[in-house]
Write a protein that holds these residues in place. Structure first.
Motif, PDB file in Angstrom:
ATOM      1  N   LEU A  72       0.861  -1.184   0.000  1.00  0.00           N
ATOM      2  CA  LEU A  72       0.000   0.000   0.000  1.00  0.00           C
ATOM      3  C   LEU A  72       0.899   1.237   0.000  1.00  0.00           C
ATOM      4  O   LEU A  72       1.619   1.492   0.970  1.00  0.00           O
ATOM      5  N   ALA A  73       0.864   1.962  -1.096  1.00  0.00           N
ATOM      6  CA  ALA A  73       1.712   3.131  -1.266  1.00  0.00           C
ATOM      7  C   ALA A  73       1.089   4.340  -0.583  1.00  0.00           C
ATOM      8  O   ALA A  73      -0.032   4.737  -0.907  1.00  0.00           O
ATOM      9  N   VAL A  74       1.817   4.891   0.356  1.00  0.00           N
ATOM     10  CA  VAL A  74       1.419   6.128   1.034  1.00  0.00           C
ATOM     11  C   VAL A  74       2.051   7.237   0.201  1.00  0.00           C
ATOM     12  O   VAL A  74       3.047   7.851   0.576  1.00  0.00           O
ATOM     13  N   ASP A  75       1.477   7.434  -0.959  1.00  0.00           N
ATOM     14  CA  ASP A  75       2.105   8.236  -2.004  1.00  0.00           C
ATOM     15  C   ASP A  75       1.031   8.609  -3.026  1.00  0.00           C
ATOM     16  O   ASP A  75      -0.120   8.210  -2.886  1.00  0.00           O
ATOM     17  N   SER A  76       1.437   9.312  -4.064  1.00  0.00           N
ATOM     18  CA  SER A  76       0.487   9.677  -5.111  1.00  0.00           C
ATOM     19  C   SER A  76       0.775   8.887  -6.392  1.00  0.00           C
ATOM     20  O   SER A  76       1.829   8.265  -6.540  1.00  0.00           O
ATOM     21  N   LEU A  77      -0.168   8.915  -7.302  1.00  0.00           N
ATOM     22  CA  LEU A  77      -0.149   8.073  -8.490  1.00  0.00           C
ATOM     23  C   LEU A  77       1.111   8.244  -9.338  1.00  0.00           C
ATOM     24  O   LEU A  77       1.778   7.254  -9.664  1.00  0.00           O
ATOM     25  N   GLY A  78       1.463   9.458  -9.719  1.00  0.00           N
ATOM     26  CA  GLY A  78       2.584   9.685 -10.634  1.00  0.00           C
ATOM     27  C   GLY A  78       3.896   9.092 -10.161  1.00  0.00           C
ATOM     28  O   GLY A  78       4.537   8.316 -10.898  1.00  0.00           O
ATOM     29  N   PRO A  79       4.330   9.414  -8.941  1.00  0.00           N
ATOM     30  CA  PRO A  79       5.589   8.838  -8.465  1.00  0.00           C
ATOM     31  C   PRO A  79       5.567   7.311  -8.380  1.00  0.00           C
ATOM     32  O   PRO A  79       6.574   6.654  -8.666  1.00  0.00           O
ATOM     33  N   VAL A  80       4.433   6.734  -7.996  1.00  0.00           N
ATOM     34  CA  VAL A  80       4.335   5.271  -7.906  1.00  0.00           C
ATOM     35  C   VAL A  80       4.425   4.660  -9.303  1.00  0.00           C
ATOM     36  O   VAL A  80       5.156   3.687  -9.521  1.00  0.00           O
ATOM     37  N   GLN A  81       3.716   5.219 -10.262  1.00  0.00           N
ATOM     38  CA  GLN A  81       3.792   4.701 -11.628  1.00  0.00           C
ATOM     39  C   GLN A  81       5.213   4.791 -12.167  1.00  0.00           C
ATOM     40  O   GLN A  81       5.717   3.844 -12.779  1.00  0.00           O
ATOM     41  N   ASP A  82       5.871   5.927 -11.946  1.00  0.00           N
ATOM     42  CA  ASP A  82       7.251   6.095 -12.417  1.00  0.00           C
ATOM     43  C   ASP A  82       8.175   5.065 -11.778  1.00  0.00           C
ATOM     44  O   ASP A  82       9.018   4.471 -12.447  1.00  0.00           O
ATOM     45  N   PHE A  83       8.020   4.850 -10.476  1.00  0.00           N
ATOM     46  CA  PHE A  83       8.851   3.873  -9.778  1.00  0.00           C
ATOM     47  C   PHE A  83       8.628   2.471 -10.331  1.00  0.00           C
ATOM     48  O   PHE A  83       9.581   1.725 -10.590  1.00  0.00           O
ATOM     49  N   LEU A  84       7.360   2.083 -10.515  1.00  0.00           N
ATOM     50  CA  LEU A  84       7.053   0.725 -10.975  1.00  0.00           C
ATOM     51  C   LEU A  84       7.503   0.477 -12.416  1.00  0.00           C
ATOM     52  O   LEU A  84       7.744  -0.667 -12.794  1.00  0.00           O
ATOM     53  N   LYS A  85       7.641   1.539 -13.213  1.00  0.00           N
ATOM     54  CA  LYS A  85       8.200   1.377 -14.568  1.00  0.00           C
ATOM     55  C   LYS A  85       9.669   0.980 -14.474  1.00  0.00           C
ATOM     56  O   LYS A  85      10.153   0.178 -15.268  1.00  0.00           O
ATOM     57  N   LYS A  86      10.376   1.541 -13.505  1.00  0.00           N
ATOM     58  CA  LYS A  86      11.803   1.251 -13.323  1.00  0.00           C
ATOM     59  C   LYS A  86      12.026  -0.059 -12.573  1.00  0.00           C
ATOM     60  O   LYS A  86      12.991  -0.766 -12.815  1.00  0.00           O
ATOM     61  N   GLN A  87      11.155  -0.353 -11.619  1.00  0.00           N
ATOM     62  CA  GLN A  87      11.296  -1.561 -10.798  1.00  0.00           C
ATOM     63  C   GLN A  87       9.933  -2.230 -10.645  1.00  0.00           C
ATOM     64  O   GLN A  87       9.235  -2.023  -9.657  1.00  0.00           O
ATOM     65  N   PRO A  88       9.553  -3.042 -11.623  1.00  0.00           N
ATOM     66  CA  PRO A  88       8.264  -3.742 -11.521  1.00  0.00           C
ATOM     67  C   PRO A  88       8.240  -4.677 -10.316  1.00  0.00           C
ATOM     68  O   PRO A  88       9.270  -5.229  -9.931  1.00  0.00           O
ATOM     69  N   LEU A  89       7.068  -4.820  -9.744  1.00  0.00           N
ATOM     70  CA  LEU A  89       6.872  -5.709  -8.600  1.00  0.00           C
ATOM     71  C   LEU A  89       5.811  -6.744  -8.958  1.00  0.00           C
ATOM     72  O   LEU A  89       4.833  -6.421  -9.630  1.00  0.00           O
ATOM     73  N   GLY A  90       5.999  -7.962  -8.474  1.00  0.00           N
ATOM     74  CA  GLY A  90       5.085  -9.049  -8.807  1.00  0.00           C
ATOM     75  C   GLY A  90       3.915  -9.203  -7.855  1.00  0.00           C
ATOM     76  O   GLY A  90       3.122 -10.120  -8.008  1.00  0.00           O
ATOM     77  N   PHE A  91       3.798  -8.323  -6.872  1.00  0.00           N
ATOM     78  CA  PHE A  91       2.665  -8.401  -5.948  1.00  0.00           C
ATOM     79  C   PHE A  91       1.774  -7.185  -6.136  1.00  0.00           C
ATOM     80  O   PHE A  91       2.171  -6.193  -6.740  1.00  0.00           O
ATOM     81  N   ALA A  92       0.568  -7.286  -5.621  1.00  0.00           N
ATOM     82  CA  ALA A  92      -0.430  -6.226  -5.807  1.00  0.00           C
ATOM     83  C   ALA A  92      -0.017  -4.944  -5.089  1.00  0.00           C
ATOM     84  O   ALA A  92       0.490  -4.980  -3.969  1.00  0.00           O
ATOM     85  N   ILE A  93      -0.267  -3.828  -5.760  1.00  0.00           N
ATOM     86  CA  ILE A  93       0.001  -2.505  -5.196  1.00  0.00           C
ATOM     87  C   ILE A  93      -1.300  -1.714  -5.218  1.00  0.00           C
ATOM     88  O   ILE A  93      -2.005  -1.684  -6.227  1.00  0.00           O
ATOM     89  N   GLY A  94      -1.606  -1.097  -4.100  1.00  0.00           N
ATOM     90  CA  GLY A  94      -2.744  -0.186  -4.009  1.00  0.00           C
ATOM     91  C   GLY A  94      -2.252   1.183  -3.602  1.00  0.00           C
ATOM     92  O   GLY A  94      -1.216   1.322  -2.936  1.00  0.00           O
TER      93      GLY A  94
END
Length: 146
Positions: A72-94
């Protein structure tokens, strides 16, 4: 069953919550009910959070038959999307946003700091929790206690 409130904090019904997903759609907590669940609260601006995410990812893939892992990201959409493009994760993110801090408090994070990880058993009771960076070996020892 909702997780027990910690230190008199207000009870939060975890299973009634819904979170936007960074890839679109919605993460519906009630769909995760009935199996042990490891919940990790993190943010892109939190260095220990970023360091532990590969450990969580490895744990999630090696324990996927036993439990589910949720970030669960205590963050906003843009930074999380940018991070996941660089480091994909195999578990669910909300996307819990900054309101995720209150949910973490209800699971026992009285400091409201990050990273915070809680392991819930199949009935939704918190059986382990940790404030601070965690590692694969520690998470694996928690899973053995289920």
């Amino acid at each position: 069953m909702a997780p027990a409130a910690a230190d008199g904090d207000e009870l939060v019904d975890l299973w009634s919550l819904r979170f936007p997903r960074p890839e679109g759609g919605e993460l519906v907590m009630s769909e995760l009910r009935g199996r042990p669940l490891l919940v990790n609260f993190w943010a892109t601006w939190c260095p220990p959070c970023i360091r532990e995410l590969p450990e969580l990812d490895r744990f999630a893939s090696s324990h996927d038959k036993q439990l589910r892992v949720l970030g669960l990201a205590v963050d906003s959409l843009g930074p999380v999307q940018d991070f996941l493009k660089k480091q994909p994760l195999g578990f669910a993110i909300g996307l819990a946003g900054f309101a995720g801090t209150e949910l973490a408090r209800s699971l026992g994070n009285s400091a409201g700091a990050l990273p915070f990880t809680a392991l819930l058993d199949a009935q939704g009771a918190v059986v382990q929790r940790k404030l601070g960076e965690t590692h694969y070996a520690e998470l694996a020892s928690w899973a053995k206690q289920l």
